[in-house]
Design an enzyme around this catalytic site. Structure first.
Site, mmCIF file in Angstrom:
data_model
loop_
_atom_site.group_PDB
_atom_site.id
_atom_site.type_symbol
_atom_site.label_atom_id
_atom_site.label_comp_id
_atom_site.label_asym_id
_atom_site.label_seq_id
_atom_site.Cartn_x
_atom_site.Cartn_y
_atom_site.Cartn_z
ATOM 1 N N CYS A 141 0.727 -1.191 -0.063
ATOM 2 C CA CYS A 141 -0.023 0.159 0.069
ATOM 3 C C CYS A 141 0.658 1.495 -0.226
ATOM 4 C CB CYS A 141 -1.224 -0.017 1.106
ATOM 5 S SG CYS A 141 -0.451 -0.823 2.623
ATOM 6 N N ARG A 151 7.095 -11.393 5.510
ATOM 7 C CA ARG A 151 6.640 -10.625 6.793
ATOM 8 C C ARG A 151 7.045 -11.873 7.834
ATOM 9 N NH1 ARG A 151 0.057 -9.670 5.422
ATOM 10 N NH2 ARG A 151 0.416 -8.071 3.945
ATOM 11 N N GLN A 170 0.922 -11.181 -3.121
ATOM 12 C CA GLN A 170 -0.286 -10.683 -2.969
ATOM 13 C C GLN A 170 -0.957 -10.326 -4.259
ATOM 14 O OE1 GLN A 170 -0.023 -7.529 -0.167
ATOM 15 N NE2 GLN A 170 -1.280 -8.499 1.313
ATOM 16 N N HIS A 191 -5.479 -1.455 -5.024
ATOM 17 C CA HIS A 191 -5.807 -0.043 -4.014
ATOM 18 C C HIS A 191 -6.585 0.856 -4.968
ATOM 19 C CE1 HIS A 191 -2.393 -1.779 -1.613
ATOM 20 N NE2 HIS A 191 -3.148 -1.347 -0.832
ATOM 21 N N LYS A 218 -13.287 -3.090 7.595
ATOM 22 C CA LYS A 218 -12.796 -4.082 6.430
ATOM 23 C C LYS A 218 -13.922 -5.265 6.148
ATOM 24 C CE LYS A 218 -9.765 -7.104 9.184
ATOM 25 N NZ LYS A 218 -8.556 -7.715 8.940
ATOM 26 N N HIS A 246 -8.133 -0.810 0.204
ATOM 27 C CA HIS A 246 -7.327 -1.919 -0.060
ATOM 28 C C HIS A 246 -8.142 -2.942 -0.376
ATOM 29 C CE1 HIS A 246 -4.306 0.350 2.590
ATOM 30 N NE2 HIS A 246 -5.199 0.790 2.908
#
Length: 665
Positions: free
Chosen positions: A339, A368, A386, A390, A476, A522
């Site tokens: 992002c 991560r 991923q 966005h 979300k 997102h």
């Protein structure tokens, strides 16, 4: 007196000291006999607890879905009692309910093994039959410390000390045995029933800290009925057969090794599968999104501005070059998400409201940190891709964009055969950024969208609210799909963010020539492409639909006299874009078929001398015993049509196009 409301809308007056058990008995003796707990305004309590105030009461029986957590909680206590009866001197530490079961951690000089589980289960059944009542006591802190210290329960003393001042120290007894516990519990051990089973043992550090002692963790599962238990055990057996790590080896898709912990080594067939998934997603986005690519390594200052350095630093990999120049001494981070990079791309050049919405998509590799014990094949890795996007839009466009995202997500899932979908809205967490006004606006819009999603699906899509589970920057949607054996996987997300664009000073020029911060949405559909592939492998048990299979067809010969013909068949299929191999080895045909079936090849075309002369093939499909015969042209046309991806087929049909042309020569 206080007014107590009942689910049917009726109300009665009770003394505040009236317990859940007394209120159940006032309704009917049969209900009181079946009751295991009660809920006051949704808060589950012990039957022995007084209601204390007005509210809506529900009497819970074992059939209530909320009772399942109580069954498992009580089973954990019974397991701990069984262990201490069998092995006096064993210390019990923490024993929570987890998904599908429970565990308890024990401190013992000799760790438990799988061989001990049957003995513990037998003792648990004995304790359940005793039907000892669960009773709650409130102890002063010093009494609790002293009692557990006298029993040699040092871990319990530490837990007592960790309870904040002012909080009650609750002790639950079941017969003579007792433990420190927040509760609630059912009325007696007998209400647990017989549908429980101990599953496995594992090592676990106290408090999850590798500097502290290693304990033995015993996992169990418990259900309301034996039928539910058996169904769960059957599902586990089926899940083991479908384990993507085993199928990955059998199908020669990928592997992991110690030199690259948590990252995937893709083999040719696996990488073909991965790229097919990416290609499919690219096609689905082509009409609405612009694909971008942001850097893998960015200065920590960017992550400080975004807030990730403060909120997420322990999960980020830091990097620094070995050079001597001042520039090389800067601290960088491998991006854990895409992002901030997309905000930087949006900021590059002045944007007008006329250009909005702007939709950026990226198949971005992110890293991560995951503890080594948490990694699990493709399902949980340290480096993954991923299918991230966005959307930068105006406040007024937010609702429409969320609905467009929803339509795309549901359409993608249908293409992969997932029809049972749950969409839940996660609302503001306790720790968050942004004003309440912005949160109010975002949640209001998303609740409206949630209602539209359910209405448009005719109730086929289930919806719900996860209170307090939103991201720190905005609410979300979470999309959960159910696979072929009933397991649920949370994959897609849609997150509204008023915070990040403002942090980076992103803006567009509105209709009044004013600088305005855009809404940032997102969006992910697969989430982690690696994890989604793991889900697909297990959902299909390796039996991929032909359009997605990493190896679609093998042309296998019975005799060398058919070799040239087999090559012709394979070449014709390759001209149609299919992934085909020939097997011309001097092996028996049954051996070849068995080997390719283990590798989950969907179609095996068998060619012998007669097939070569007649220009036919025998078609064998994975999982089917029978074979069919087809001419050369028929087989090529049939498989070419079958291998067409669903999105391409849909697009062709919308345009009124014919089936894919076949160039079999």
């Amino acid at each position: 007196m206080i007014d107590i409301q009942f689910p049917d809308g009726s109300a009665r007056a009770f003394e505040p000291q009236a317990t859940g058990a007394e209120i159940a008995a006032s309704i009917s003796k049969s209900l009181a006999k079946k009751a295991v707990a009660y809920a006051l305004d949704g808060d589950v309590r012990d039957l022995s607890d007084p209601v204390g105030r007005a509210g809506t009461i529900e009497i819970l029986t074992r059939e209530d879905p909320r009772a399942l957590e109580l069954i498992r909680h009580d089973a954990a206590h019974v397991m701990a009692e069984a262990v201490q009866e069998l092995w006096p001197g064993t210390q019990v530490t923490i024993g929570p309910v987890i998904e599908n079961g429970f565990y308890y951690d024990f401190a013992r000089d000799t760790p438990f093994t799988l061989d001990d589980l049957a003995t513990i289960e037998k003792k648990m059944a004995e304790i359940v039959r005793r039907n000892a009542p669960f009773t709650k006591e409130i102890w002063p802190r010093e009494k609790a410390r002293q009692v557990f210290a006298d029993k040699g329960e040092g871990y319990k003393v530490e837990l007592v000390d960790a309870i904040p001042e002012g909080q009650d120290l609750k002790i639950y007894r079941q017969g003579e045995w007792f433990d420190l516990c927040r509760g609630p519990h059912m009325a007696s051990t007998g209400q647990i029933g017989e549908a429980f089973k101990l599953m496995k043992v594992a090592g676990a550090y106290w408090r999850g800290d590798s500097t502290k002692p290693m304990l033995t963790r015993i996992y169990g599962t418990a259900w309301a009925t034996k039928e539910q238990l058996q169904s769960y055990l059957t599902m586990l057996e089926e899940a083991e057969k479908r384990d993507h790590r085993r199928l990955g080896r059998e199908m020669d898709l990928f592997h992991f090794q110690e030199e690259g912990p948590g990252v995937v080594f893709w083999h040719p067939k696996g990488w073909s599968l991965f790229q097919d998934l990416v290609a499919y997603m690219r096609r689905r986005l082509a009409d609405s999104y612009d694909e971008v690519n942001a850097p893998q390594v960015l200065d920590k200052s960017l992550w400080e501005t975004s807030g990730h350095w403060g909120w997420y630093r322990e999960n980020m990999f830091q990097v620094q070059s070995a050079g001597d120049e001042a520039e090389d001494k800067r601290v960088f981070a491998l991006k854990p998400m895409n992002c901030p990079g997309h905000v930087m791309i949006f900021k590059h050049g002045l944007k007008s409201y006329r250009e909005l919405p702007i939709r950026y998509a990226e198949f971005g590799m992110v890293h991560r940190y995951e503890p080594s014990g948490a990694m699990h094949g493709l399902m949980r890795v340290r480096g993954f891709t991923q299918d991230d996007a966005h959307i930068f839009c105006t406040d007024e466009q937010m609702e429409a964009e969320c609905l467009k995202i929803n339509d795309l997500i549901l359409s993608v899932y249908r293409d992969f055969g997932f029809e049972e979908i749950v969409v839940k809205l996660s609302t503001r967490p306790e720790k968050r950024v942004g004003s309440d006004e912005l949160w109010d606006r975002a949640e209001s819009v998303m609740k409206k969208v949630l209602g539209t999603i359910e209405a448009q699906s005719g109730g086929r899509i289930k919806t719900g609210i996860n209170e307090g589970e939103g991201a720190f920057y905005g609410p979300k949607f979470e999309y959960t799909l159910k696979d072929a054996i009933g397991r649920e996987w949370q994959c897609g997300t849609t997150q509204v963010d008023f915070n990040l664009p403002e942090r980076f000073g992103a803006f567009y020029i509105d209709a009044n020539s004013e600088k305005t911060v855009p809404v940032m949405i997102h969006r992910a559909i697969c989430g982690s492409m690696e994890r989604f592939l793991g889900i697909l492998i297990e959902n299909f048990a390796g039996h991929f639909p032909l359009w997605l299979a990493p190896q679609q067809v093998v042309v296998a010969t019975i005799t060398s006299e058919a070799d040239d013909y087999a090559r012709d068949v394979a070449a014709a299929l390759r001209r149609q874009g299919m992934r085909v191999e020939t097997d011309l080895r001097n092996e028996k045909i049954n051996y070849k078929i068995r080997e390719h079936s283990v590798a989950k090849v969907p179609v095996i075309l068998v060619c012998g001398k007669r097939e070569a002369e007649e220009r036919t093939v025998n078609v064998r499909r994975l999982g089917q015993r029978d074979q069919t015969s087809a001419s050369f042209d028929e087989a090529v046309a049939m498989l070419t049509a079958e291998a067409e991806a669903p999105d391409l087929k849909r697009r062709r049909e919308m345009r009124g196009g014919e089936a894919p042309a076949v160039a079999a020569e």
